[in-house]
Scaffold this motif. Structure first.
Motif, short mmCIF file in Angstrom:
data_model
loop_
_atom_site.label_atom_id
_atom_site.label_comp_id
_atom_site.label_asym_id
_atom_site.label_seq_id
_atom_site.Cartn_x
_atom_site.Cartn_y
_atom_site.Cartn_z
N LYS A 1 -18.05 4.93 -10.30
CA LYS A 1 -16.86 5.39 -9.59
C LYS A 1 -15.60 5.09 -10.39
CE LYS A 1 -14.47 5.13 -5.16
NZ LYS A 1 -14.62 5.21 -3.72
N ARG B 1 -11.25 3.78 1.94
CA ARG B 1 -11.79 4.47 3.11
C ARG B 1 -12.63 3.51 3.94
NH1 ARG B 1 -13.50 8.25 -0.36
NH2 ARG B 1 -15.48 8.70 0.67
N TRP C 1 -8.77 -1.64 -1.33
CA TRP C 1 -8.88 -0.97 -2.63
C TRP C 1 -8.35 -1.90 -3.70
CZ3 TRP C 1 -11.35 2.90 -4.81
CH2 TRP C 1 -10.91 3.37 -6.05
N ARG D 1 -5.47 0.12 0.46
CA ARG D 1 -6.49 0.44 1.47
C ARG D 1 -7.48 1.45 0.91
NH1 ARG D 1 -4.33 0.13 7.27
NH2 ARG D 1 -6.19 1.37 7.54
N GLN E 1 -0.03 -2.59 -6.78
CA GLN E 1 -0.30 -2.46 -5.35
C GLN E 1 -1.08 -3.70 -4.91
OE1 GLN E 1 -1.37 1.38 -2.89
NE2 GLN E 1 -3.24 0.53 -3.74
N SER F 1 0.86 -1.18 0.00
CA SER F 1 0.00 0.00 0.00
C SER F 1 0.90 1.23 0.00
CB SER F 1 -0.89 0.00 1.25
OG SER F 1 -1.33 1.32 1.53
N THR F 2 0.74 2.09 -0.98
CA THR F 2 1.59 3.30 -1.04
C THR F 2 1.32 4.18 0.18
OG1 THR F 2 -0.04 4.36 -2.48
CG2 THR F 2 1.87 3.31 -3.55
C1 BTN Z 1 -11.65 4.99 -1.51
O1 BTN Z 1 -12.03 4.14 -0.70
O2 BTN Z 1 -12.37 5.44 -2.39
C2 BTN Z 1 -10.23 5.50 -1.41
C3 BTN Z 1 -9.29 4.67 -2.22
C4 BTN Z 1 -7.85 5.11 -2.12
C5 BTN Z 1 -6.93 4.12 -2.81
C6 BTN Z 1 -5.52 4.62 -2.92
S1 BTN Z 1 -4.56 3.66 -4.03
C7 BTN Z 1 -3.11 4.47 -3.52
C8 BTN Z 1 -3.22 4.68 -2.04
N1 BTN Z 1 -2.68 3.55 -1.31
C9 BTN Z 1 -3.63 2.88 -0.66
O3 BTN Z 1 -3.46 1.85 0.01
N2 BTN Z 1 -4.82 3.48 -0.83
C10 BTN Z 1 -4.71 4.68 -1.64
#
Ligand code: BTN
Length: 245
Positions: A112, A46, A51, A44, A40, A17-18
């Motif tokens: 989305k 929200r 993700w 993660r 990735q 995860s970045t």
């Molecule tokens: C959402 O739930 O809509 C938010 C998604 C965010 C995803 C990005 S991908 C790059 C960054 N690293 C992660 O683990 N999550 C965010």
């Protein structure tokens, strides 16, 4: 006041995860660090969700070092949203229904396209904030991996590579971050890109509809309920659903 940002891009072939990776980092290099992962594996989303992503999609995070009391923290996603809107929009045919959805989503044709996740950590006398961005450039998640209907940019236009769009995005984003000094005009542009004032929405888990009035200087959403009462939503408090009506 918000410290000026010059982004420094680092590209890695893969990471879990970045956001998590960047949150582990410390020191003066944190402010403006950008990590782009070409793959990735444990992204993660929200509200504790995961993700979904695959090769050719955009998964990046940017680090910001802020004062502990930074009222600017909830405003940063508005600059990122506008930067995404401008950059992604330049690939789409005119008339494509690309719009921002409060607080942190990007929609295309009612589905989305991408989202943002903001995470912060207290660090000494300041706050380290990581803003992660995920966009389905090439492939949308399969229905079983998507909470809401999803879309990819490639369904509407030839998708650029993650590296290319990141470089373009960062140029636009740097400029918009300077504009944070004038949040009222930035938020007006954001509201226009979200078609926000006047639009109807529901709050997931609640009865009735609300009519959006606009974004407050705090980044919160101001709305009216059906009885005319005012309601203010903080960004992580609710999930909004655009009304069918
Ligand atoms: C959402 O739930 O809509 C938010 C998604 C965010 C995803 C990005 S991908 C790059 C960054 N690293 C992660 O683990 N999550 C965010």
């Amino acid at each position: 006041m918000f410290p000026p940002v010059t982004f420094r891009l680092e590209i890695v072939a893969e990471c879990a995860s970045t956001n998590e990776e960047l949150l582990e980092r410390r020191g003066p290099e944190f402010h403006g660090a950008v990590l782009l992962a070409l793959r990735q594996s444990a992204g993660r989303g929200r509200r504790g969700r995961s993700w979904w992503s695959s090769d050719g999609n955009l998964t990046l995070s940017a680090g910001f070092r802020l004062a502990a009391s930074a009222a600017v923290a909830p405003l940063l996603p508005f600059t990122a949203g506008l930067a995404l809107h401008e950059t992604l929009g330049s690939y789409l045919p005119s008339g494509a229904d690309l719009r921002l959805k409060w607080p942190n989503d990007v929609y295309l044709g009612g589905r989305k396209l991408g989202g943002m996740l903001s995470q912060a950590r207290q660090q000494g006398d300041g706050l380290d904030l990581v803003l992660g961005i995920g966009v389905n450039l090439k492939t949308a998640p399969p229905p079983e991996s998507a909470r809401v209907p999803a879309v990819s940019l490639a369904e509407f236009a030839p998708a650029p590579t993650p590296e290319r769009i990141t470089r373009e995005l960062l140029r636009v984003w740097e400029r918009l971050l300077v504009g944070l000094r004038d949040f009222p005009s930035l938020k007006e542009r954001w509201e226009a890109a979200a078609l926000l004032p006047g639009s109807e929405f529901r709050v997931v888990g609640e009865e009735g509809t609300y009519r959006a009035l606009g974004i407050l200087p705090t980044g919160e959403l101001e709305a009216r309920d059906e009885a005319g009462g005012q309601r203010v939503f903080a960004s992580e408090e609710v999930s909004l659903a655009l009304s069918e009506t």
